[in-house]
Design an enzyme around this catalytic site. Structure first.
Site, mmCIF file in Angstrom:
data_model
loop_
_atom_site.group_PDB
_atom_site.id
_atom_site.type_symbol
_atom_site.label_atom_id
_atom_site.label_comp_id
_atom_site.label_asym_id
_atom_site.label_seq_id
_atom_site.Cartn_x
_atom_site.Cartn_y
_atom_site.Cartn_z
ATOM 1 N N PRO B 148 0.687 -1.129 0.016
ATOM 2 C CA PRO B 148 0.026 -0.104 0.115
ATOM 3 C C PRO B 148 0.908 1.198 -0.035
ATOM 4 O O PRO B 148 0.374 2.179 -0.425
ATOM 5 C CB PRO B 148 -0.915 -0.017 1.245
ATOM 6 N N ASN B 149 2.079 1.278 0.856
ATOM 7 C CA ASN B 149 2.797 2.342 0.738
ATOM 8 C C ASN B 149 4.293 2.415 0.077
ATOM 9 O O ASN B 149 5.147 3.069 0.108
ATOM 10 C CB ASN B 149 2.946 2.908 2.108
ATOM 11 N N ALA B 150 4.192 1.236 -0.683
ATOM 12 C CA ALA B 150 5.675 1.273 -1.559
ATOM 13 C C ALA B 150 5.519 0.501 -2.866
ATOM 14 O O ALA B 150 5.174 -0.730 -2.968
ATOM 15 C CB ALA B 150 6.774 0.509 -0.734
ATOM 16 N N THR B 180 -2.311 -8.854 -9.035
ATOM 17 C CA THR B 180 -3.195 -9.475 -10.182
ATOM 18 C C THR B 180 -3.167 -11.032 -9.521
ATOM 19 O O THR B 180 -2.057 -11.474 -9.504
ATOM 20 C CB THR B 180 -2.309 -9.317 -11.571
ATOM 21 N N GLU B 284 9.377 -8.778 -17.869
ATOM 22 C CA GLU B 284 8.071 -8.315 -17.546
ATOM 23 C C GLU B 284 7.681 -7.049 -18.231
ATOM 24 O O GLU B 284 6.760 -6.867 -18.931
ATOM 25 C CB GLU B 284 7.928 -8.212 -16.081
ATOM 26 N N GLN B 380 -11.510 8.814 -31.394
ATOM 27 C CA GLN B 380 -11.567 10.162 -32.210
ATOM 28 C C GLN B 380 -12.200 9.751 -33.604
ATOM 29 O O GLN B 380 -13.249 10.311 -33.913
ATOM 30 C CB GLN B 380 -10.485 11.025 -32.078
#
Lengths: 270, 430
Positions: B148-150, B180, B284, B380
């Protein structure tokens, strides 16, 4: 049981064919165009594999064409065929009716059947999507004096070696039994016979180890004691290939009375 | 219809770049036909409902006559396909993303973040224990790095693993975020994860563990709903409360003063996971860049087909209008540039080594932005239709945005690339 499946490499069904007048009256754009196994041939391979899964059988795929046909044969092997035979033509020989035609192909395939020996069944697509003749299977049966059933939508094998085939016709479903014979049964496959499996990655890797025999058209013709002319010289000459005229825009009319008036004007209605 | 007979098909040199061998071509064709038949029809509804298509995902496995791509880079002896090359990885991700980038993201987490990482960094015993289920599709999982913080500040992670000599294992405590395949149904965790946790006081003292669903204390905190894109891919917060993970007593050496044990659930060396990390980040990024290329190719196909059949102002189609020409021309060349960068890099990448970070970062940085731009132009060009779910391009636009954040934010790529270029700054570019 030994099943022979002739397969053809054609322009992919999803590609829009383009005429190429720079190459002459029969010119079609063939370079850098995506090629794939003829969809009806894929259905034939799938049916052969299903028969193999129900009993024991050897499935042999055979293809006639330029060196890239080995890719098509590899796909057949990845779907489950056991081995392949590639009769290699020179790169510029066209299989889409311009050079090779059903009579020549069927003559060659008759030789392949006899060379193999012990073939119980030949499964073919009902037609190729480039020539659209639908003749190779029936000509082969005629040349071999073999029992045949075309446009199969269902195929079952009897324990006595007979084949029961269902065909869809305009007046309903016809069921034909091909009696066991010294000659292989010849069955051509229609769209609704099955949905071909996609080759899975493990099977693609396994297919690399399956044998493919490559032999040049000239060598095969010599080996079979045939005449190269019989096989390669087309019996029918294609005079011209052209794109269909673009669809003309329709006319909008206001109501039914106006529609009738226009139709009468054009002489389409009395 | 406005263009000549030979101008639009790719030359064979591009074909060879994008499909270096006959195996690669066979791989691309088989994935493409699978995607057409089975992935395309379900993509829109799972995106709408934010559900993960588990039965279809399992068909990617090698069990039950499935496609056999979950263990694409895993050696055959452990149930994989043995295609240890970045080109094969790129091909699969490009083809899957043409129809369903979200499903592809779950595929990436499973096949690259979990399967490939383990295959490269694990011991023989670990590969034999864990990989067969991962390859056949019976187990679904991923990798836990962010918290959550890193996020970008990876080494700032706080999840701790403390060795307990009485039980010969590690006790994990902490929270991981944005995982995931973290949950499959929304309630339970996924089946198996590679988890990075701190095992020492130095910033680089990180160890990689195998954590399995069902281990005491390991739970799904929440399924992250309401995402902008990649909605058919399940994302979760995962919680570790005194999760015991056995280590085994097999000592392999010493790193930073700590005795290194290789065991059942400790992957690689204790305190040595930064090298596991580095080895996997590059592939990755290649896979994410390939997803971008697939998204862009689809967006291009859609905008070209629409523009070719839409009449306006008395002209038969939109190709007569300059601004549409610009959207299409720019999109095509950007797509080709990205695709060539991708395969040019992937074709030479050795998956067992690291040190190619500059172009791994570069190709993802470029392709992610490119996919977003091409999808945007597709919307568009298609006008009102482009704005609607049924016409696909709005989903591509939303899905593409993730690629600028996940697997490395744009900012992290800037930072890494600048560092690498500074290091090389004595020499001019080739």
């Amino acid at each position: 049981m030994k099943i022979l499946v002739p397969i053809k490499r054609v322009i992919d069904y999803a590609i829009k064919i383009r005429v190429d007048p720079t190459k002459g009256a029969q010119g079609v754009q063939l370079s850098n165009v995506k090629m794939s196994m003829n969809p009806f041939c894929e259905i034939a391979i799938e049916e052969a594999i299903r028969l193999k899964e129900k009993t024991t059988a050897e499935v042999v795929a055979v293809s006639i064409g330029p060196k890239q046909c080995t890719e098509t044969l590899r796909t057949a092997l990845a779907m489950g065929a056991d081995r392949g035979i590639h009769i290699e033509t020179k790169a510029d020989v066209r299989g889409d009716y311009i050079d090779m035609q059903p009579w020549g192909i069927a003559t060659l395939l008759k030789g392949v059947v006899e060379r193999e020996g012990g073939v119980d069944l030949v499964l073919l697509g009902k037609q190729s999507i480039d020539s659209d003749c639908g003749q190779t299977g029936t000509l082969l049966a005629g040349l071999l004096n073999a029992p045949q059933a075309t446009f199969a939508s269902k195929v079952d094998r009897g324990d006595d070696g007979s084949f029961t085939v269902e065909r869809e016709t305009d007046s309903g479903t016809e069921v034909i039994k091909l009696k066991p014979s010294a000659m292989p049964a010849i069955i051509t496959c229609d769209l609704r016979l099955n949905t071909p499996r996609y080759p899975t990655m493990p099977n693609i890797m396994k297919a690399k180890k399956k044998p493919v025999q490559t032999i040049s058209l000239e060598d095969m013709v010599k080996e079979l004691g045939l005449n190269l002319d019989e096989v390669l010289t087309p019996k029918n000459e294609v005079i011209e290939v052209y794109e269909p005229p673009p669809r003309k825009e329709g006319e909008m009319v206001g109501d039914v009375m106006e529609l009738l008036a226009k139709l009468k004007e054009k002489g389409l209605v009395a | 219809d406005g263009h000549g007979a030979s101008s639009s098909s790719p030359s064979s040199s591009f074909s060879r770049l994008f499909n270096p061998t006959a195996d690669h071509l066979a791989l691309r064709e088989t994935v493409r036909s699978f995607v057409e038949r089975e992935v395309e029809p379900q993509a829109l509804s799972h995106n709408r409902a934010e559900t993960f298509n588990v039965p279809l995902f399992r068909k990617f496995g090698s069990g039950n006559g499935g496609l056999g791509i979950l263990g694409l880079t895993v050696p055959e002896e452990y149930g994989g396909t043995g295609l240890r090359d970045a080109s094969a990885v790129s091909i699969v991700h490009e083809e899957l993303s043409y129809s369903d980038p979200a499903l592809c993201l779950s595929y990436l987490a499973h096949s690259i973040l979990l399967a490939n990482n383990l295959a490269v960094n694990g011991s023989r015993e670990q590969l034999a224990t864990f990989l067969p289920g991962v390859c056949d599709g019976s187990k679904i999982g991923g990798m836990c790095m962010s918290e959550p913080n890193a996020g970008t500040d990876v080494l700032g992670m706080r999840t701790r693993a403390v060795y307990d000599p009485a039980r010969d294992g590690y006790v994990l405590n902490g929270t991981k975020m944005w995982i995931t395949n973290g949950t499959i149904t929304g309630n339970e965790t996924g089946d198996i994860f590679l988890v990075y946790a701190r095992t020492g006081d130095d910033r680089g003292d990180i160890t990689q563990f195998v954590v399995e669903g069902g281990m005491g204390g390991f739970a799904a905190g929440q399924k992250i709903g309401d995402k902008l894109g990649m909605r058919a891919s399940p994302t979760a917060e995962l919680v570790f409360e005194d999760v015991f993970v056995p280590a085994g007593t097999h000592v392999v050496g010493e790193v930073n003063g700590a005795t290194s044990r290789a065991g059942t659930h400790v992957v690689g060396e204790v305190n040595g996971a930064t090298s596991c990390m580095m080895r996997n980040l590059e592939i990755e990024r290649v896979a994410l860049a390939a997803m971008a290329v697939g998204i862009a190719r689809r967006a291009l196909d859609e905008m070209i087909a629409y523009a070719a059949s839409r009449p306006a102002f008395g002209r038969p189609n939109l190709f007569n209008f300059g601004q549409i020409q610009r959207h299409i021309g720019e999109s095509y060349s950007e797509y080709m540039a990205g695709k060539c960068y991708l395969y040019g890099f992937a074709n030479g990448l050795d998956l067992s080594r690291s040190g190619n970070g500059l172009d791994a970062d570069g190709v993802k940085l470029y392709c992610a932005r490119m996919a977003k731009d091409v999808s945007d132009r597709a919307i568009q060009v298609m006008g009102g239709y482009g704005y609607v779910g049924e016409y696909t391009v709005e989903r591509l636009w939303r899905d593409s945005k993730l690629l600028e954040i996940g697997g490395g934010t744009n900012e992290s790529h800037h930072k890494n690339m600048s560092r690498d270029l500074l290091r090389l700054s004595g020499n001019k570019l080739e």
